[in-house]
Design a protein around this motif. Structure first.
Motif, PDB file in Angstrom:
ATOM      1  N   THR A   1       0.846  -1.188   0.000  1.00 32.44           N
ATOM      2  CA  THR A   1       0.000   0.000   0.000  1.00 32.44           C
ATOM      3  C   THR A   1       0.888   1.247   0.000  1.00 32.44           C
ATOM      4  O   THR A   1       2.092   1.168   0.264  1.00 32.44           O
ATOM      5  CB  THR A   1      -0.944  -0.009   1.204  1.00 32.44           C
ATOM      6  N   PRO A   2       0.344   2.418  -0.307  1.00 33.42           N
ATOM      7  CA  PRO A   2       1.195   3.592  -0.563  1.00 33.42           C
ATOM      8  C   PRO A   2       2.164   3.924   0.566  1.00 33.42           C
ATOM      9  O   PRO A   2       1.807   3.944   1.744  1.00 33.42           O
ATOM     10  CB  PRO A   2       0.169   4.708  -0.762  1.00 33.42           C
TER      11      PRO A   2
ATOM     12  N   SER B   1       3.223  11.981   1.969  1.00 32.64           N
ATOM     13  CA  SER B   1       1.790  12.245   2.005  1.00 32.64           C
ATOM     14  C   SER B   1       1.425  12.944   3.305  1.00 32.64           C
ATOM     15  O   SER B   1       2.005  12.662   4.355  1.00 32.64           O
ATOM     16  CB  SER B   1       1.026  10.916   1.915  1.00 32.64           C
TER      17      SER B   1
ATOM     18  N   ASP C   1      -5.656  10.372   4.066  1.00 32.94           N
ATOM     19  CA  ASP C   1      -6.260   9.072   3.763  1.00 32.94           C
ATOM     20  C   ASP C   1      -5.195   7.982   3.803  1.00 32.94           C
ATOM     21  O   ASP C   1      -5.183   7.063   2.993  1.00 32.94           O
ATOM     22  CB  ASP C   1      -6.948   9.104   2.398  1.00 32.94           C
TER      23      ASP C   1
ATOM     24  N   TYR D   1      -3.086   7.421   0.523  1.00 36.18           N
ATOM     25  CA  TYR D   1      -3.771   7.498  -0.771  1.00 36.18           C
ATOM     26  C   TYR D   1      -3.973   8.951  -1.205  1.00 36.18           C
ATOM     27  O   TYR D   1      -4.669   9.214  -2.183  1.00 36.18           O
ATOM     28  CB  TYR D   1      -5.084   6.723  -0.730  1.00 36.18           C
ATOM     29  N   ASP D   2      -3.379   9.859  -0.477  1.00 38.46           N
ATOM     30  CA  ASP D   2      -3.283  11.278  -0.863  1.00 38.46           C
ATOM     31  C   ASP D   2      -1.795  11.581  -1.010  1.00 38.46           C
ATOM     32  O   ASP D   2      -1.109  11.898  -0.057  1.00 38.46           O
ATOM     33  CB  ASP D   2      -3.958  12.182   0.172  1.00 38.46           C
TER      34      ASP D   2
ATOM     35  N   ASP E   1       1.397   0.138  -5.079  1.00 37.35           N
ATOM     36  CA  ASP E   1       0.111   0.808  -5.259  1.00 37.35           C
ATOM     37  C   ASP E   1       0.357   2.133  -5.967  1.00 37.35           C
ATOM     38  O   ASP E   1       1.244   2.898  -5.563  1.00 37.35           O
ATOM     39  CB  ASP E   1      -0.520   1.064  -3.885  1.00 37.35           C
TER      40      ASP E   1
ATOM     41  N   VAL F   1      -1.740   5.555  -7.332  1.00 33.09           N
ATOM     42  CA  VAL F   1      -2.999   6.294  -7.336  1.00 33.09           C
ATOM     43  C   VAL F   1      -3.000   7.215  -8.549  1.00 33.09           C
ATOM     44  O   VAL F   1      -2.370   8.279  -8.546  1.00 33.09           O
ATOM     45  CB  VAL F   1      -3.176   7.096  -6.030  1.00 33.09           C
TER      46      VAL F   1
ATOM     47  N   GLN G   1      -8.165  15.306  -1.743  1.00 31.09           N
ATOM     48  CA  GLN G   1      -7.737  14.414  -2.828  1.00 31.09           C
ATOM     49  C   GLN G   1      -8.344  14.890  -4.156  1.00 31.09           C
ATOM     50  O   GLN G   1      -9.240  14.250  -4.705  1.00 31.09           O
ATOM     51  CB  GLN G   1      -8.164  12.976  -2.522  1.00 31.09           C
TER      52      GLN G   1
ATOM     53  N   ASP H   1      -5.059   2.068  -8.107  1.00 25.70           N
ATOM     54  CA  ASP H   1      -6.140   2.456  -7.197  1.00 25.70           C
ATOM     55  C   ASP H   1      -7.208   3.252  -7.946  1.00 25.70           C
ATOM     56  O   ASP H   1      -6.904   4.097  -8.798  1.00 25.70           O
ATOM     57  CB  ASP H   1      -5.550   3.311  -6.074  1.00 25.70           C
TER      58      ASP H   1
ATOM     59  N   ASP I   1     -10.056  -2.158   2.731  1.00 26.32           N
ATOM     60  CA  ASP I   1     -11.257  -1.319   2.704  1.00 26.32           C
ATOM     61  C   ASP I   1     -12.523  -2.056   3.111  1.00 26.32           C
ATOM     62  O   ASP I   1     -13.599  -1.433   3.146  1.00 26.32           O
ATOM     63  CB  ASP I   1     -11.476  -0.757   1.289  1.00 26.32           C
TER      64      ASP I   1
END
Length: 584
Positions: free
Chosen positions: A82-83, A87, A91, A94-95, A129, A131, A215, A247, A374
């Protein structure tokens, strides 16, 4: 009646360094010219929660390196990280504010390069990952874009003037989010609550955000955006990654006319009207972009792979994401319906979905997934409160013994549970903060990995990890389950080892068996050469007898501790028993 005792000994058991529940025979590994990902086991590592190497209470890349020996023992072919990029962590990564570096909380590029090298040495590839849909609002691209209407990146995001707040088309919800006499241009909502439009005074415009307001969505209709993201992918491919998990890949494009989405009826957990996302998801423009990205990735050696987060329903949609019949888009779009969309433990449901995957994806390789960061963990979704571990073994059997690439999530192999926070003040996830108590967020499926029964479950030396460790670690942890052949981990290891070694579980065809007793899910694997394999799962609390073909000479390869057996005419399946074997 010939039975297969629970504590059987054989070659593959020695390879595993444990006695699996009932591993009766083993075959030598088979060479194949298929791409590695077609028969792979891919393991999602939620980096924050996997292993903390520096004692700050947060998982990191060094921690993943430290746990590579475990992943190798488990039989994993690749890990999806995962990321880990820089950041603001609104999130949890994921941002992204920088696509070409590592957030110092997780380590450095040197740590990442070591992970790739050590993983390759152990036969564990690294998938990252990526995005594509949005960035952080702290990314330099967005900061420049938001500064004015005439800067070089002014059109890199989705901007709108909005509409006059007193326009007849503006509804009460839009008026709630109006600024300076302008309302959002339509009724689109954010996946994290509220309007999908955020006002920026410097531009006197709204920007679109499919997810959290921090985001902002990129404007993929601008070729410069595609070029920039393609360069990002090359950066990581050049560092040796085996591919990408893309993603929110179905959300890259939105209706250019910004029309209202149709109502779906009712309100969501955030009090907003539910909508049918037909104008902001799975649009035709997506596919040309994915074909170009695939063509670029295919120019690299080593069968690099594109995995898609594809929340789509039905075989027709899945075929599009493979790019059937050419199969020139995603190699592995996730079949999110099989594991997340159905009822409780039900053979009818799985039979229908497995058949669709075998016949309806236009020749594309199915990618099955039951757990991720999730969603509620599968052991909770399918459990009955009594036979939970037996049911989890059945889910693992579908994942690893069907004709599909297998994607699993850390902790699924030991039966980690979903434990949502009990109080709003304990919530870390922005979805839970906005949606409490109807939606408690995703903290429950993201708790630290349970390595031991001890303090902080062996995840960290810090007494205050980023999320609390589940008290259930005394029951479910790697150390105790590696020592117990009857455990869920023992069964998972045995399944993966059999998947790797048995010709009948590699390639060939898969056919669902329909003439089976109620409550039984069964299928046949027929390799290009060698005997057929039967997989039979009793999904009921009632013993079942399943007829064998006339003249069959069944030979068990793997059974659960329930001691499923045969007498030459029928398989005898105790409640929740599983039998895998050759049927000559």
């Amino acid at each position: 009646m010939a039975s297969f005792p629970y504590r059987c000994r054989h070659l593959l058991a020695a390879m595993l360094m444990l006695t699996p529940p009932c591993l009766v025979a083993a075959a030598s590994s088979v060479e194949t010219n298929q791409p590695w990902w077609k028969r792979a086991v891919i393991y999602e590592v939620y980096v924050r929660s996997f292993q903390d190497a520096d004692g700050d209470g947060l998982g990191d890349l060094r921690g993943v390196v430290d746990r590579l020996p475990y992943l190798q023992r488990l039989g994993v072919d690749a890990i999806w990280l995962t990321p880990f990029y820089p950041s603001p962590q609104v999130d949890f990564g994921y941002d992204i504010s920088d696509y070409r570096s590592i957030d110092p909380r997780f380590g450095s590029l040197a740590n990442f390069d070591r992970l790739v090298a050590e993983g390759n040495r152990r036969g564990v590839r690294v998938i990252v990952d990526l995005v594509l849909n949005h960035t952080s609002d702290q990314h330099p691209w967005f900061r420049e874009s938001a500064s004015s209407r005439d800067n070089p990146r002014a059109d890199w995001y989705v901007w709108s003037d909005g509409v006059p707040v007193d326009a007849p088309s503006v509804d009460a919800v839009q008026r709630r989010f109006a600024h300076e006499g302008r309302a959002p241009p339509n009724n689109w909502t954010s996946g994290f609550g509220g309007s999908a439009w955020e006002w920026v005074p410097a531009r006197r415009q709204f920007y679109y955000h499919r997810f959290y307001r921090q985001q902002p969505d990129l404007n993929w209709r601008n070729p410069a955006v595609e070029r920039a993201m393609t360069d990002v992918m090359r950066f990581w491919l050049d560092r040796g990654v085996a591919g990408f998990r893309l993603d929110a890949v179905t959300s890259l494009f939105e209706d250019p006319a910004l029309r209202d989405e149709p109502a779906a009826g009712g309100l969501d957990a955030f009090g907003m009207p539910k909508l049918r996302h037909v104008l902001t998801d799975d649009l035709p423009e997506e596919h040309a972009v994915i074909r170009r990205l695939r063509a670029m990735v295919d120019r690299y050696s080593g069968s690099r792979v594109l995995i898609g987060e594809t929340w789509v329903d039905g075989a027709a949609s899945m075929r599009r994401w493979y790019g059937a019949p050419a199969l020139d888009e995603l190699q592995l779009p996730m079949d999110t319906v099989l594991g997340f969309g159905g009822p409780r433990y039900s053979p009818d449901w799985f039979r229908r979905r497995l058949r669709e995957a075998q016949t309806g994806f236009g020749g594309g390789q199915p990618l099955f997934v039951f757990d991720n960061h999730d969603t509620e963990r599968s052991i909770d979704k399918f459990a009955d409160g009594v036979h939970d571990i037996a049911i989890a073994k059945g889910i693992a059997t579908i994942l690893y013994a069907s004709q599909a690439t297998a994607l699993t999530y850390y902790g699924a192999e030991i039966g980690m549970r979903t434990r949502p926070p009990l109080r709003r003040e304990d919530v870390r996830d922005p979805i839970g903060l906005a949606g409490w108590p109807q939606d408690k967020g995703r903290d429950g499926e993201r708790r630290p990995m349970q390595w031991t029964a001890g303090a902080q479950a062996g995840f960290t030396t810090n007494p205050s990890p980023w999320l609390p460790v589940d008290p259930d670690r005394a029951r479910a942890n790697v150390a105790s389950e590696e020592a117990d052949p009857a455990s869920l981990l023992g069964w998972t290891k045995a399944l993966i080892a059999l998947r790797r070694s048995e010709p009948g579980l590699q390639g060939g065809t898969m056919t669902l068996l329909d003439t089976v007793p109620p409550g039984v899910l069964a299928w046949q694997r027929l390799p290009g050469r060698g005997p057929r394999i039967w997989v039979a799962i009793n999904m009921s609390a009632v013993a079942q007898d399943m007829a064998l073909p006339a003249g069959a000479k069944p030979h068990a390869l793997l059974t659960t501790e329930a001691a499923a057996s045969h007498d030459g005419r029928a398989l005898h399946l105790p409640p929740f028993a599983i039998w895998i074997g050759r049927v000559g």
